[in-house]
Enzyme design. Sequence first.
Site, PDB file in Angstrom:
ATOM      1  N   HIS A  49      13.444  10.846   3.685  1.00 15.10           N
ATOM      2  CA  HIS A  49      13.185  11.723   4.826  1.00 15.10           C
ATOM      3  C   HIS A  49      14.499  12.292   5.329  1.00 15.10           C
ATOM      4  O   HIS A  49      14.815  13.460   5.099  1.00 15.10           O
ATOM      5  CB  HIS A  49      12.437  10.949   5.929  1.00 15.10           C
ATOM      6  CG  HIS A  49      12.138  11.779   7.142  1.00 15.10           C
ATOM      7  ND1 HIS A  49      12.222  11.280   8.419  1.00 15.10           N
ATOM      8  CD2 HIS A  49      11.762  13.080   7.266  1.00 15.10           C
ATOM      9  CE1 HIS A  49      11.901  12.235   9.276  1.00 15.10           C
ATOM     10  NE2 HIS A  49      11.612  13.329   8.596  1.00 15.10           N
TER      11      HIS A  49
ATOM     12  N   HIS B 120      12.075   6.543  11.299  1.00 10.77           N
ATOM     13  CA  HIS B 120      10.832   7.243  11.643  1.00 10.77           C
ATOM     14  C   HIS B 120       9.622   6.597  10.988  1.00 10.77           C
ATOM     15  O   HIS B 120       8.589   7.231  10.793  1.00 10.77           O
ATOM     16  CB  HIS B 120      10.919   8.723  11.252  1.00 10.77           C
ATOM     17  CG  HIS B 120      12.192   9.383  11.669  1.00 10.77           C
ATOM     18  ND1 HIS B 120      13.258   9.552  10.812  1.00 10.77           N
ATOM     19  CD2 HIS B 120      12.586   9.862  12.878  1.00 10.77           C
ATOM     20  CE1 HIS B 120      14.249  10.133  11.464  1.00 10.77           C
ATOM     21  NE2 HIS B 120      13.873  10.332  12.718  1.00 10.77           N
TER      22      HIS B 120
HETATM   23  S1  FES Z   1      14.890   8.763   7.803  1.00 12.84           S
HETATM   24 FE1  FES Z   1      13.424   7.361   7.053  1.00 12.84          FE
HETATM   25  S2  FES Z   1      11.604   7.900   8.054  1.00 12.84           S
HETATM   26 FE2  FES Z   1      13.036   9.316   8.776  1.00 12.84          FE
END
Ligand code: FES
Length: 171
Positions: A73, A105
């Site tokens: 992500h 997140h």
């Molecule tokens: S950086 Fe891992 S869920 Fe956002």
Amino acid sequence: MKAVVIPTSPGGTQSTFPKVKISSLGELTTGVTVDFNYPLDNEPNVLVKLGQKAEGGVGPDGDVVAFSDLCQHLGCNWGYVAPGASPKANPSFSASGPVGYCPCHASVFDLTRGAKVVGGPSPRPLPQVQLEVDGSGNIFAVGMGPPSIFGHDTGSTDVSNDLKGGNPVTS
Ligand code: FES
């Protein structure tokens, strides 16, 4: 960014992943992670013996796997969560199996299924480190599976581009 070991072709193009010893079967305890850098010397990965057979797993039980420690992500470091346990970042989450949990997140990766995304915003699974075990039980990293390590996506389908390092994030 410096490479661990990077074999080069006659033309100087980096084309194959190095073979690097990570640990040995006798040193592993189920659920206890081993951190290591690969294929570059600042690219973090996590190796863990899951205690149950997994895609790409090595060892007599096919349960030893390793993945890039960078969430796909936004690049945070995820943590291993054993079946039935909860991550410190989210006591209300209970892992239904051995997973990677990203505290930033809440992306969840199923470590038995190639780090398939089973929760949260990560758009891709974690790159899996390809492992080999020799006759003495030594465990080696010998390559990385797709997708590209976070921060190394050049747009190429050739994951060996990750060896070059320093490429901008494109996603
Ligand atoms: S950086 Fe891992 S869920 Fe956002």
